[in-house]
Design a protein around this motif. Structure first.
Motif, PDB file in Angstrom:
ATOM      1  N   TYR A  52       0.855  -1.195   0.000  1.00  0.00           N
ATOM      2  CA  TYR A  52       0.000   0.000   0.000  1.00  0.00           C
ATOM      3  C   TYR A  52       0.885   1.237   0.000  1.00  0.00           C
ATOM      4  CZ  TYR A  52      -3.491  -3.436   1.104  1.00  0.00           C
ATOM      5  OH  TYR A  52      -4.291  -4.536   1.040  1.00  0.00           O
ATOM      6  N   PRO A  53       1.323   1.678  -1.185  1.00  0.00           N
ATOM      7  CA  PRO A  53       2.300   2.775  -1.225  1.00  0.00           C
ATOM      8  C   PRO A  53       1.825   4.051  -0.523  1.00  0.00           C
ATOM      9  CG  PRO A  53       2.123   1.709  -3.374  1.00  0.00           C
ATOM     10  CD  PRO A  53       1.041   1.126  -2.523  1.00  0.00           C
ATOM     11  N   THR A  54       0.524   4.360  -0.622  1.00  0.00           N
ATOM     12  CA  THR A  54       0.093   5.599   0.035  1.00  0.00           C
ATOM     13  C   THR A  54       0.162   5.447   1.555  1.00  0.00           C
ATOM     14  OG1 THR A  54      -2.241   4.951  -0.060  1.00  0.00           O
ATOM     15  CG2 THR A  54      -1.413   6.319  -1.859  1.00  0.00           C
ATOM     16  N   LEU A  55      -0.115   4.240   2.051  1.00  0.00           N
ATOM     17  CA  LEU A  55      -0.024   4.044   3.511  1.00  0.00           C
ATOM     18  C   LEU A  55       1.437   3.988   3.958  1.00  0.00           C
ATOM     19  CD1 LEU A  55      -2.896   1.483   4.261  1.00  0.00           C
ATOM     20  CD2 LEU A  55      -2.919   3.985   4.464  1.00  0.00           C
ATOM     21  N   ALA A  56       2.287   3.382   3.138  1.00  0.00           N
ATOM     22  CA  ALA A  56       3.714   3.357   3.486  1.00  0.00           C
ATOM     23  C   ALA A  56       4.259   4.784   3.534  1.00  0.00           C
ATOM     24  CB  ALA A  56       4.492   2.516   2.474  1.00  0.00           C
ATOM     25  N   ALA A  57       3.807   5.628   2.601  1.00  0.00           N
ATOM     26  CA  ALA A  57       4.264   7.023   2.595  1.00  0.00           C
ATOM     27  C   ALA A  57       3.713   7.784   3.807  1.00  0.00           C
ATOM     28  CB  ALA A  57       3.824   7.706   1.295  1.00  0.00           C
ATOM     29  N   TYR A  58       2.488   7.451   4.180  1.00  0.00           N
ATOM     30  CA  TYR A  58       1.861   8.060   5.363  1.00  0.00           C
ATOM     31  C   TYR A  58       2.676   7.720   6.617  1.00  0.00           C
ATOM     32  CZ  TYR A  58      -1.840   8.259   9.028  1.00  0.00           C
ATOM     33  OH  TYR A  58      -2.573   8.487  10.168  1.00  0.00           O
ATOM     34  N   VAL A  59       3.035   6.453   6.747  1.00  0.00           N
ATOM     35  CA  VAL A  59       3.845   6.031   7.893  1.00  0.00           C
ATOM     36  C   VAL A  59       5.201   6.741   7.865  1.00  0.00           C
ATOM     37  CG1 VAL A  59       5.073   4.063   8.891  1.00  0.00           C
ATOM     38  CG2 VAL A  59       2.684   3.818   8.193  1.00  0.00           C
ATOM     39  N   ALA A  60       5.796   6.844   6.687  1.00  0.00           N
ATOM     40  CA  ALA A  60       7.097   7.518   6.577  1.00  0.00           C
ATOM     41  C   ALA A  60       6.990   8.989   6.987  1.00  0.00           C
ATOM     42  CB  ALA A  60       7.633   7.390   5.145  1.00  0.00           C
ATOM     43  N   ARG A  61       5.870   9.633   6.630  1.00  0.00           N
ATOM     44  CA  ARG A  61       5.678  11.030   7.065  1.00  0.00           C
ATOM     45  C   ARG A  61       5.644  11.128   8.585  1.00  0.00           C
ATOM     46  NH1 ARG A  61       2.562  11.383   2.504  1.00  0.00           N
ATOM     47  NH2 ARG A  61       0.625  10.697   3.472  1.00  0.00           N
ATOM     48  N   GLY A  62       4.985  10.155   9.207  1.00  0.00           N
ATOM     49  CA  GLY A  62       4.946  10.152  10.668  1.00  0.00           C
ATOM     50  C   GLY A  62       6.333   9.960  11.265  1.00  0.00           C
ATOM     51  N   GLU A  63       7.043   8.991  10.719  1.00  0.00           N
ATOM     52  CA  GLU A  63       8.382   8.697  11.249  1.00  0.00           C
ATOM     53  C   GLU A  63       9.343   9.863  11.053  1.00  0.00           C
ATOM     54  OE1 GLU A  63       9.626   4.186  10.769  1.00  0.00           O
ATOM     55  OE2 GLU A  63       8.849   5.002   8.884  1.00  0.00           O
ATOM     56  N   ALA A  64       9.107  10.669  10.034  1.00  0.00           N
ATOM     57  CA  ALA A  64      10.023  11.778   9.739  1.00  0.00           C
ATOM     58  C   ALA A  64       9.851  12.952  10.701  1.00  0.00           C
ATOM     59  CB  ALA A  64       9.804  12.258   8.294  1.00  0.00           C
ATOM     60  N   ARG A  65       8.786  12.941  11.481  1.00  0.00           N
ATOM     61  CA  ARG A  65       8.565  14.063  12.393  1.00  0.00           C
ATOM     62  C   ARG A  65       9.665  14.071  13.464  1.00  0.00           C
ATOM     63  NH1 ARG A  65       3.555  16.409  11.909  1.00  0.00           N
ATOM     64  NH2 ARG A  65       3.612  17.212  14.037  1.00  0.00           N
ATOM     65  N   PRO A  66      10.214  15.247  13.735  1.00  0.00           N
ATOM     66  CA  PRO A  66      11.285  15.309  14.747  1.00  0.00           C
ATOM     67  C   PRO A  66      10.860  14.711  16.095  1.00  0.00           C
ATOM     68  CG  PRO A  66      11.190  17.358  13.508  1.00  0.00           C
ATOM     69  CD  PRO A  66      10.013  16.544  13.062  1.00  0.00           C
ATOM     70  N   ALA A  67       9.620  14.899  16.472  1.00  0.00           N
ATOM     71  CA  ALA A  67       9.163  14.364  17.766  1.00  0.00           C
ATOM     72  C   ALA A  67       9.195  12.838  17.749  1.00  0.00           C
ATOM     73  CB  ALA A  67       7.744  14.857  18.081  1.00  0.00           C
ATOM     74  N   TYR A  68       8.824  12.240  16.628  1.00  0.00           N
ATOM     75  CA  TYR A  68       8.910  10.772  16.545  1.00  0.00           C
ATOM     76  C   TYR A  68      10.362  10.338  16.636  1.00  0.00           C
ATOM     77  CZ  TYR A  68       8.850   5.963  15.139  1.00  0.00           C
ATOM     78  OH  TYR A  68       9.054   4.611  15.129  1.00  0.00           O
TER      79      TYR A  68
END
Lengths: 217, 217
Positions: free
Chosen positions: A183-199
């Motif tokens: 699910y490329p859009t979900l994988a990208a969504y997860v990557a956006r979350g992981e990229a957050r400095p707080a994460y």
């Protein structure tokens, strides 16, 4: 008032960030709150002192003055309620974000946890391998629906919220299985979350604990 | 503002009250709010009009003016937030009740739903019978912990709240299995919930729908 959370003395995932304290750490980092961590062993989690804090003998717990909470969703919600960066102030938008928080934990996570049961808890059972495709199909049903709703939006409902924090955390459990990459859009969504400095800070903090712990076995 | 919820046109349980609209009906009855019900067929639940309301194609949904919510926990929380009879006004007591709401849905319900998967969804699989004792043991682990915490209290944290509404609803799923009766204090707790006039009205309302529906098959 000092906030103290509990975490595994030695996480079963060895520091991949899948233990639920990472979710609470992430929420605390998004809201710029310092916190202390008390590490608990598997033995201590089943003892009366910890059970008084968490009746189901799990981590994380949350203590702030006289307030003691357990259950990750509730802890993240408690933190989010006090900070507009994690829950919008508009009542309708807040209710929708809360809906997605419950959806992450009650609709999307259960079939994903069932994969852990099939793969690890019941690994030694004769049906373990044969069950896996069924469990994976139930996960795909949910991911199809979730990706259809997310579409090409960055986050579930407008700005990033505690709902995304929980949904990304739930989906992260799937990475090792390869299902998320279908699910490329979900994988990208997860990557956006992981990229957050707080994460990144939350992930790093839990990794430090687990890198310092002697290896199990 | 009129509240409209959705429910099964024909519940899979034939009116035993286990479909999740009963939880929302119960919350609306506890808070004395009138509501309309729109019944949806299994086919309609997977069509775009319903998926726009509920991305996972389930019931119940909740509509109130421009606000549209899904996910039972979130709907019950939305109703409860506005009425002290379902969530205490004291912030610490409210946070604890919210903790128990998440615990009911995220810690206690998943192993109970796994019993449905083992018994019904995977009934035709060769491992179905052999898995049942494992699933039942995971449920007993949670019920042991829950009954230890409840002790001889009437409700989870002081007065009856939305947390009890959800926990009782979750435990009701176990009645047919006989497991609930192994825990007399939990069975009595569930009976206290069922005895509430608001529950009785909610149960009766869903039964009326299902008694009126022609039998499946």
């Amino acid at each position: 008032m000092t906030i103290t959370i509990t975490a595994f003395e030695r996480s079963p995932d060895g520091g991949k960030g899948l233990a639920r304290d990472t979710r609470v750490r992430w929420a605390l980092e998004e809201t710029n709150q310092p916190y202390d961590v008390r590490l608990v062993s598997f033995a201590a989690m089943k003892e009366p002192a910890h059970l008084a804090l968490h009746p189901f003998g799990q981590i994380p717990t949350y203590e702030e003055g006289d307030l003691a909470l357990f259950e990750t969703g509730a802890i993240v919600f408690h933190i989010a309620q006090q900070h507009a960066c994690l829950l919008p102030e508009d009542p309708a938008a807040r209710a929708r974000a809360t809906t997605w928080m419950f959806a992450a934990l009650n609709t999307v996570e259960p079939p994903i946890l069932d994969l852990t049961i099939a793969r690890i808890v019941e690994a030694d059972k004769p049906w373990s391998q044969a069950r896996l495709p069924l469990v994976a199909e139930r996960i795909r049903t949910r991911l199809n629906q979730l990706s259809a709703r997310l579409g090409d939006a960055d986050w579930l409902d407008g700005a990033f919220s505690a709902a995304d924090l929980l949904m990304v955390s739930v989906l992260l459990r799937l990475r090792m299985s390869g299902i998320l990459d279908e699910y490329p859009t979900l994988a990208a969504y997860v990557a956006r979350g992981e990229a957050r400095p707080a994460y990144q800070r939350a992930f790093g903090a839990q990794l430090t604990v687990n890198a310092a712990a002697p290896m199990a076995g």
